[in-house]
Scaffold this motif. Structure first.
Motif, PDB file in Angstrom:
ATOM      1  N   ALA A 157      47.260  56.413  48.107  1.00 57.73           N
ATOM      2  CA  ALA A 157      46.837  55.362  47.183  1.00 57.73           C
ATOM      3  C   ALA A 157      48.024  54.535  46.699  1.00 57.73           C
ATOM      4  CB  ALA A 157      46.103  55.976  45.999  1.00 57.73           C
ATOM      5  N   SER A 158      47.716  53.321  46.263  1.00 64.34           N
ATOM      6  CA  SER A 158      48.738  52.431  45.712  1.00 64.34           C
ATOM      7  C   SER A 158      49.153  52.889  44.323  1.00 64.34           C
ATOM      8  CB  SER A 158      48.187  51.001  45.625  1.00 64.34           C
ATOM      9  OG  SER A 158      49.156  50.133  45.066  1.00 64.34           O
ATOM     10  N   LEU A 159      50.423  52.648  44.017  1.00 65.53           N
ATOM     11  CA  LEU A 159      50.956  52.881  42.674  1.00 65.53           C
ATOM     12  C   LEU A 159      51.308  51.565  41.991  1.00 65.53           C
ATOM     13  CD1 LEU A 159      53.355  55.875  43.467  1.00 65.53           C
ATOM     14  CD2 LEU A 159      50.973  55.968  42.690  1.00 65.53           C
ATOM     15  N   ASP A 160      50.933  50.447  42.603  1.00 62.80           N
ATOM     16  CA  ASP A 160      51.359  49.136  42.130  1.00 62.80           C
ATOM     17  C   ASP A 160      50.401  48.570  41.078  1.00 62.80           C
ATOM     18  OD1 ASP A 160      53.689  48.713  43.859  1.00 62.80           O
ATOM     19  OD2 ASP A 160      52.224  48.734  45.481  1.00 62.80           O
ATOM     20  N   ARG A 161      50.984  47.893  40.107  1.00 59.41           N
ATOM     21  CA  ARG A 161      50.238  47.337  38.974  1.00 59.41           C
ATOM     22  C   ARG A 161      49.034  46.513  39.428  1.00 59.41           C
ATOM     23  NH1 ARG A 161      49.955  42.537  36.095  1.00 59.41           N
ATOM     24  NH2 ARG A 161      51.287  41.539  37.672  1.00 59.41           N
ATOM     25  N   GLY A 162      47.876  46.838  38.845  1.00 57.50           N
ATOM     26  CA  GLY A 162      46.684  46.037  39.073  1.00 57.50           C
ATOM     27  C   GLY A 162      46.004  46.250  40.400  1.00 57.50           C
ATOM     28  N   CYS A 163      46.374  47.305  41.133  1.00 59.10           N
ATOM     29  CA  CYS A 163      45.801  47.521  42.466  1.00 59.10           C
ATOM     30  C   CYS A 163      44.763  48.636  42.456  1.00 59.10           C
ATOM     31  CB  CYS A 163      46.903  47.844  43.472  1.00 59.10           C
ATOM     32  SG  CYS A 163      47.842  46.393  43.991  1.00 59.10           S
ATOM     33  N   MET A 164      43.869  48.581  43.442  1.00 60.77           N
ATOM     34  CA  MET A 164      42.874  49.619  43.668  1.00 60.77           C
ATOM     35  C   MET A 164      42.725  49.831  45.167  1.00 60.77           C
ATOM     36  SD  MET A 164      38.767  49.760  42.784  1.00 60.77           S
ATOM     37  CE  MET A 164      38.248  48.664  44.123  1.00 60.77           C
ATOM     38  N   LEU A 165      42.714  51.091  45.574  1.00 58.97           N
ATOM     39  CA  LEU A 165      42.393  51.463  46.952  1.00 58.97           C
ATOM     40  C   LEU A 165      40.942  51.918  46.984  1.00 58.97           C
ATOM     41  CD1 LEU A 165      43.275  52.182  49.912  1.00 58.97           C
ATOM     42  CD2 LEU A 165      43.717  54.490  49.040  1.00 58.97           C
ATOM     43  N   ALA A 166      40.172  51.446  47.972  1.00 62.42           N
ATOM     44  CA  ALA A 166      38.769  51.826  48.070  1.00 62.42           C
ATOM     45  C   ALA A 166      38.422  52.177  49.509  1.00 62.42           C
ATOM     46  CB  ALA A 166      37.872  50.689  47.595  1.00 62.42           C
ATOM     47  N   VAL A 167      37.517  53.140  49.653  1.00 68.74           N
ATOM     48  CA  VAL A 167      36.915  53.485  50.940  1.00 68.74           C
ATOM     49  C   VAL A 167      35.404  53.485  50.731  1.00 68.74           C
ATOM     50  CG1 VAL A 167      36.704  55.207  52.769  1.00 68.74           C
ATOM     51  CG2 VAL A 167      38.901  54.911  51.587  1.00 68.74           C
ATOM     52  N   TRP A 168      34.707  52.644  51.492  1.00 68.21           N
ATOM     53  CA  TRP A 168      33.260  52.491  51.323  1.00 68.21           C
ATOM     54  C   TRP A 168      32.547  52.573  52.665  1.00 68.21           C
ATOM     55  CZ3 TRP A 168      34.506  47.216  48.761  1.00 68.21           C
ATOM     56  CH2 TRP A 168      34.906  47.399  47.437  1.00 68.21           C
ATOM     57  N   VAL A 174      32.874  56.193  48.906  1.00 72.46           N
ATOM     58  CA  VAL A 174      33.637  57.405  49.214  1.00 72.46           C
ATOM     59  C   VAL A 174      34.699  57.625  48.140  1.00 72.46           C
ATOM     60  CG1 VAL A 174      34.952  58.615  50.981  1.00 72.46           C
ATOM     61  CG2 VAL A 174      33.182  56.981  51.664  1.00 72.46           C
ATOM     62  N   CYS A 175      35.459  56.587  47.834  1.00 72.80           N
ATOM     63  CA  CYS A 175      36.407  56.683  46.725  1.00 72.80           C
ATOM     64  C   CYS A 175      36.863  55.302  46.306  1.00 72.80           C
ATOM     65  CB  CYS A 175      37.619  57.547  47.077  1.00 72.80           C
ATOM     66  SG  CYS A 175      38.707  56.830  48.337  1.00 72.80           S
ATOM     67  N   GLU A 176      37.167  55.171  45.043  1.00 74.29           N
ATOM     68  CA  GLU A 176      37.854  54.025  44.464  1.00 74.29           C
ATOM     69  C   GLU A 176      38.942  54.585  43.561  1.00 74.29           C
ATOM     70  OE1 GLU A 176      34.024  50.957  44.245  1.00 74.29           O
ATOM     71  OE2 GLU A 176      34.795  51.877  42.403  1.00 74.29           O
ATOM     72  N   ILE A 177      40.192  54.215  43.829  1.00 75.29           N
ATOM     73  CA  ILE A 177      41.336  54.789  43.104  1.00 75.29           C
ATOM     74  C   ILE A 177      42.168  53.652  42.518  1.00 75.29           C
ATOM     75  CG2 ILE A 177      43.360  56.264  43.247  1.00 75.29           C
ATOM     76  CD1 ILE A 177      42.138  57.536  45.753  1.00 75.29           C
ATOM     77  N   ASP A 178      42.148  53.526  41.207  1.00 76.42           N
ATOM     78  CA  ASP A 178      43.001  52.550  40.528  1.00 76.42           C
ATOM     79  C   ASP A 178      44.427  53.094  40.463  1.00 76.42           C
ATOM     80  OD1 ASP A 178      40.794  50.894  39.970  1.00 76.42           O
ATOM     81  OD2 ASP A 178      40.316  52.085  38.182  1.00 76.42           O
ATOM     82  N   ALA A 179      45.393  52.192  40.614  1.00 80.54           N
ATOM     83  CA  ALA A 179      46.791  52.630  40.610  1.00 80.54           C
ATOM     84  C   ALA A 179      47.160  53.341  39.313  1.00 80.54           C
ATOM     85  CB  ALA A 179      47.714  51.438  40.844  1.00 80.54           C
ATOM     86  N   ASP A 180      46.612  52.870  38.183  1.00 82.60           N
ATOM     87  CA  ASP A 180      46.980  53.496  36.917  1.00 82.60           C
ATOM     88  C   ASP A 180      46.251  54.812  36.676  1.00 82.60           C
ATOM     89  OD1 ASP A 180      44.435  52.641  36.280  1.00 82.60           O
ATOM     90  OD2 ASP A 180      45.058  51.253  34.702  1.00 82.60           O
TER      91      ASP A 180
END
Length: 257
Positions: free
Chosen positions: A124-135, A152-158
């Motif tokens: 997953a991303s650790l960068d400000r304002g980002c989200m990784l998603a798998v759908w 499947v997943c949505e992961i906000d960097a924060d």
């Protein structure tokens, strides 16, 4: 069920380890829902990285649609479908504010099963304002009702910590009257910068989602119709200083039955 074993990569009919260093056009469309926007805005930015493919948000990347700013995205997906220009027919009518086709796209079903299992290994991303998603998203090419989604997943960097990560997972109804939205937040033992697997199995008996083979979500709902896989990196904040870019996440491998 406590565990969902990963697929055997040698037996999976759909598989990619991204060793070519670029998305394989026989497996992937490197645009995010291209029918709702224009090619310069939908095209993914990506680069080879050890052990996978890096999805990137770059400083000069335009918003996916001007109306949605700030929203930049780099996405890989396994199918396309739309109606003619100006119509409202197309895959993933996910916004209520009047999506219409701007770039008609042919129906391409590179991988769009009605049931099965998918395993996706990501960092997953650790960068400000980002989200990784798998759908897994209904293609809708047969019926606009076949629009349900397995999130499947949505992961906000924060939401990524040193030793654990919060993620959203579940089922989204969208325009399918046979479904109800059922999304929950889970905490998984995955730390910052750690590659890990997300898996989903869906069929007439329901939906199962797992992280590193440990089941984190189940539902008895039947998500019908052909489903395309989407792996996305979003930036949902106003662009920052050039030095913040590129913002990145990594997709390492995909297996699908």
């Amino acid at each position: 069920m406590d565990r969902l074993p990963l697929l055997d990569p040698t037996a999976a009919p759909f598989a990619d380890d991204f060793t070519a260093g670029a998305p394989d056009p026989g497996r992937w469309v490197d645009h995010y829902l291209p029918h709702w926007t224009t090619p310069d805005r939908s095209r993914a930015r990506c680069a080879p990285t050890p052990g996978g493919l890096e999805l990137r948000i770059e400083a000069d990347q335009p918003d996916w649609r001007p109306e949605d700013a700030p929203l930049r995205v780099s996405n890989l997906q396994t199918a396309t479908f739309s109606g003619p220009e100006g119509s409202t027919r197309g895959t993933h009518r996910h916004r209520p504010d009047g999506l219409t086709v701007r770039t008609p796209t042919p129906t391409r079903l590179l991988w769009a099963p009605r049931e099965g299992q998918v395993d996706v290994r990501v960092t997953a991303s650790l960068d400000r304002g980002c989200m990784l998603a798998v759908w897994l998203v209904g293609t809708e090419h047969e019926s606009p009702g076949d629009s349900g989604e397995v999130c499947v997943c949505e992961i906000d960097a924060d939401a990524v910590g040193e030793t654990s990560t919060r993620a959203r997972t579940g089922v989204k109804a969208h325009h399918d009257p046979r479904l109800r939205t059922e999304v929950t937040e889970v905490v998984v033992p995955v730390g910052a910068g750690q590659a890990h697997w997300w898996s989903a199995r869906w069929d007439a008996s329901g939906v199962v989602v797992a992280c590193d083979e440990r089941v984190v979500f189940t539902s008895a709902q039947h998500v019908r119709g052909p489903q395309q896989l989407m792996v996305d990196l979003f930036e949902v904040v106003a662009p920052g200083p050039v030095g913040e870019y590129p913002k990145t996440a990594v997709v390492h491998a995909v297996r699908g039955s």
